[in-house]
Design an enzyme around this catalytic site. Structure first.
Site, PDB file in Angstrom:
ATOM      1  N   THR A   1     -23.098   3.464   3.172  1.00 23.26           N
ATOM      2  CA  THR A   1     -24.410   2.802   3.179  1.00 23.26           C
ATOM      3  C   THR A   1     -25.346   3.348   4.262  1.00 23.26           C
ATOM      4  OG1 THR A   1     -23.397   1.123   4.593  1.00 23.26           O
ATOM      5  CG2 THR A   1     -23.580   0.593   2.270  1.00 23.26           C
TER       6      THR A   1
ATOM      7  N   TYR B   1     -20.152   1.869 -10.668  1.00 20.56           N
ATOM      8  CA  TYR B   1     -19.494   1.296  -9.488  1.00 20.56           C
ATOM      9  C   TYR B   1     -19.198  -0.190  -9.726  1.00 20.56           C
ATOM     10  CZ  TYR B   1     -18.808  -0.083  -4.580  1.00 20.56           C
ATOM     11  OH  TYR B   1     -18.301  -0.577  -3.406  1.00 20.56           O
TER      12      TYR B   1
ATOM     13  N   VAL C   1      -6.025   8.987  -4.516  1.00 16.94           N
ATOM     14  CA  VAL C   1      -5.515   7.763  -5.170  1.00 16.94           C
ATOM     15  C   VAL C   1      -5.569   7.821  -6.694  1.00 16.94           C
ATOM     16  CG1 VAL C   1      -6.012   6.210  -3.227  1.00 16.94           C
ATOM     17  CG2 VAL C   1      -7.750   6.550  -5.000  1.00 16.94           C
TER      18      VAL C   1
HETATM   19  P1  NAD Z   1     -16.386   5.238   3.251  1.00 15.40           P
HETATM   20  O1  NAD Z   1     -17.097   6.174   2.349  1.00 15.40           O
HETATM   21  O2  NAD Z   1     -16.813   5.096   4.659  1.00 15.40           O
HETATM   22  O3  NAD Z   1     -14.833   5.538   3.244  1.00 15.40           O
HETATM   23  C1  NAD Z   1     -14.115   5.729   2.051  1.00 15.40           C
HETATM   24  C2  NAD Z   1     -12.883   6.549   2.349  1.00 15.40           C
HETATM   25  O4  NAD Z   1     -12.205   6.742   1.100  1.00 15.40           O
HETATM   26  C3  NAD Z   1     -13.213   7.952   2.899  1.00 15.40           C
HETATM   27  O5  NAD Z   1     -12.399   8.231   4.008  1.00 15.40           O
HETATM   28  C4  NAD Z   1     -12.901   8.867   1.727  1.00 15.40           C
HETATM   29  O6  NAD Z   1     -12.472  10.161   2.103  1.00 15.40           O
HETATM   30  C5  NAD Z   1     -11.797   8.084   1.020  1.00 15.40           C
HETATM   31  N1  NAD Z   1     -11.638   8.485  -0.378  1.00 15.40           N
HETATM   32  C6  NAD Z   1     -12.604   8.751  -1.291  1.00 15.40           C
HETATM   33  N2  NAD Z   1     -12.065   9.112  -2.453  1.00 15.40           N
HETATM   34  C7  NAD Z   1     -10.713   9.081  -2.272  1.00 15.40           C
HETATM   35  C8  NAD Z   1      -9.606   9.351  -3.123  1.00 15.40           C
HETATM   36  N3  NAD Z   1      -9.766   9.765  -4.395  1.00 15.40           N
HETATM   37  N4  NAD Z   1      -8.357   9.190  -2.621  1.00 15.40           N
HETATM   38  C9  NAD Z   1      -8.173   8.797  -1.336  1.00 15.40           C
HETATM   39  N5  NAD Z   1      -9.182   8.547  -0.484  1.00 15.40           N
HETATM   40  C10 NAD Z   1     -10.440   8.684  -0.963  1.00 15.40           C
HETATM   41  O7  NAD Z   1     -16.469   3.836   2.481  1.00 15.40           O
HETATM   42  P2  NAD Z   1     -16.322   2.342   2.985  1.00 15.40           P
HETATM   43  O8  NAD Z   1     -17.672   1.759   3.028  1.00 15.40           O
HETATM   44  O9  NAD Z   1     -15.423   2.255   4.150  1.00 15.40           O
HETATM   45  O10 NAD Z   1     -15.624   1.715   1.703  1.00 15.40           O
HETATM   46  C11 NAD Z   1     -14.272   1.300   1.659  1.00 15.40           C
HETATM   47  C12 NAD Z   1     -14.070   0.446   0.426  1.00 15.40           C
HETATM   48  O11 NAD Z   1     -14.918  -0.710   0.486  1.00 15.40           O
HETATM   49  C13 NAD Z   1     -14.447   1.149  -0.883  1.00 15.40           C
HETATM   50  O12 NAD Z   1     -13.566   0.760  -1.900  1.00 15.40           O
HETATM   51  C14 NAD Z   1     -15.847   0.625  -1.171  1.00 15.40           C
HETATM   52  O13 NAD Z   1     -16.156   0.693  -2.523  1.00 15.40           O
HETATM   53  C15 NAD Z   1     -15.711  -0.787  -0.689  1.00 15.40           C
HETATM   54  N6  NAD Z   1     -16.974  -1.442  -0.350  1.00 15.40           N
HETATM   55  C16 NAD Z   1     -17.861  -0.904   0.531  1.00 15.40           C
HETATM   56  C17 NAD Z   1     -19.036  -1.585   0.844  1.00 15.40           C
HETATM   57  C18 NAD Z   1     -20.024  -1.086   1.856  1.00 15.40           C
HETATM   58  O14 NAD Z   1     -21.125  -1.673   1.946  1.00 15.40           O
HETATM   59  N7  NAD Z   1     -19.740  -0.072   2.652  1.00 15.40           N
HETATM   60  C19 NAD Z   1     -19.293  -2.816   0.226  1.00 15.40           C
HETATM   61  C20 NAD Z   1     -18.374  -3.326  -0.692  1.00 15.40           C
HETATM   62  C21 NAD Z   1     -17.205  -2.637  -0.962  1.00 15.40           C
END
Ligand code: NAD
Length: 251
Positions: A194, A156, A65
């Site tokens: 997490t 972050y 991305v």
């Molecule tokens: P995750 O790590 O399980 O999944 C993230 C996905 O993004 C992975 O499949 C990874 O390969 C992909 N990714 C990473 N860098 C990338 C790039 N440059 N281009 C394309 N894909 C890429 O994370 P998640 O917990 O499912 O998080 C999803 C979203 O939610 C993120 O934006 C995260 O910041 C946000 N978020 C997560 C939490 C949490 O507690 N898990 C809380 C708040 C926000």
């Protein structure tokens, strides 16, 4: 019963795992044709297999991305395959647990490249393909840490704050295109991001902090909100921020 996003074309970034996979599956089960994108090709294809196994329609595009060229491929693919884009979920994101004083410049730059720049590039790249949509909607995944601070995640948090206000800027600027742009702010959700901390009782206690519901959320509990914002049910929501955090920031 009519499906809630029947016939819509949706792009979900970071769809190989965690919440992105859950968003892609729910949107597909509610009638959307989904373009799953991720840097993780194996995981992304697995998501497509899962969706097809559930009777849905999806394709995968390998995609970083933070790269404008990659966005051209994603939009080109979606347009060739389905003719337009109705929904974009800017979900891909990365995290580093470092305090401001310990954050190396490279770490700051990479987190901003993926979380903030990736979201900006996505919003811009889909414009021509969304002009052909009758009810376009962009959903940017921020975090509760895009609203409040916490220890040891300075880059972050700053990047997610950028996603929050970029969403409002996009909602204003995209008025002429009729595109609604909203942000979602998850709290602690059980995913690979997490899992290490949630595997440990003390880590869990620290991470959950003031979460009123006193548990981590499941990806599907955030997907329900994403689906609502993608659907026409949220037709009067624009530039809004929706917190899905079990009550963490309420106190
Ligand atoms: P995750 O790590 O399980 O999944 C993230 C996905 O993004 C992975 O499949 C990874 O390969 C992909 N990714 C990473 N860098 C990338 C790039 N440059 N281009 C394309 N894909 C890429 O994370 P998640 O917990 O499912 O998080 C999803 C979203 O939610 C993120 O934006 C995260 O910041 C946000 N978020 C997560 C939490 C949490 O507690 N898990 C809380 C708040 C926000």
């Amino acid at each position: 019963m009519t499906k809630r996003v029947e016939g819509k074309i949706a792009v979900v970034t970071g769809g190989a795992a965690g919440m992105g996979r859950a968003h892609a599956r729910l949107l597909a089960s509610e009638g959307a044709r989904v373009v799953v994108t991720d840097v993780d090709a194996a995981g992304g294809r697995e998501t497509v297999d899962l969706i097809e196994g559930e009777g849905g329609t999806a394709t995968f595009v390998e995609h970083d991305v933070s790269k404008a060229k990659d966005w051209e491929s994603v939009v080109g693919h979606a347009t060739e395959e389905y003719g337009r884009i109705d929904v974009l979920v800017n979900n891909a994101g990365i995290l580093a647990f470092t305090s401001l004083q310990d954050t190396e410049e490279e770490v700051w730059d990479r987190i901003f490249a993926v979380n903030a720049k990736g979201t900006y590039l996505g919003c811009k790249a889909v414009l021509p393909a969304m002009e052909r949509s009758t009810a376009p909607s962009i959903i940017n995944i921020s975090s509760m840490y895009g609203i409040i601070g916490a220890p040891n995640a300075a880059a972050y948090e700053a990047s997610k704050g950028a996603v929050r206000t970029l969403t409002k800027a996009a909602a204003v600027d995209f008025k002429e295109f009729g595109i609604r742009v909203n942000s979602v702010h998850p709290g602690v959700i059980a995913t690979a991001m997490t899992n290490d901390i949630l595997a440990d009782a003390e880590g869990t206690k620290a991470l959950l902090g003031t979460t009123i519901l006193d548990r981590a959320g499941q990806p599907e509990e955030v997907s329900a909100v994403v689906l609502f914002l993608a659907s026409d049910e949220s037709s009067f929501m624009n530039g809004s921020e929706v917190v899905v955090d079990g009550g963490y920031i309420a106190q």
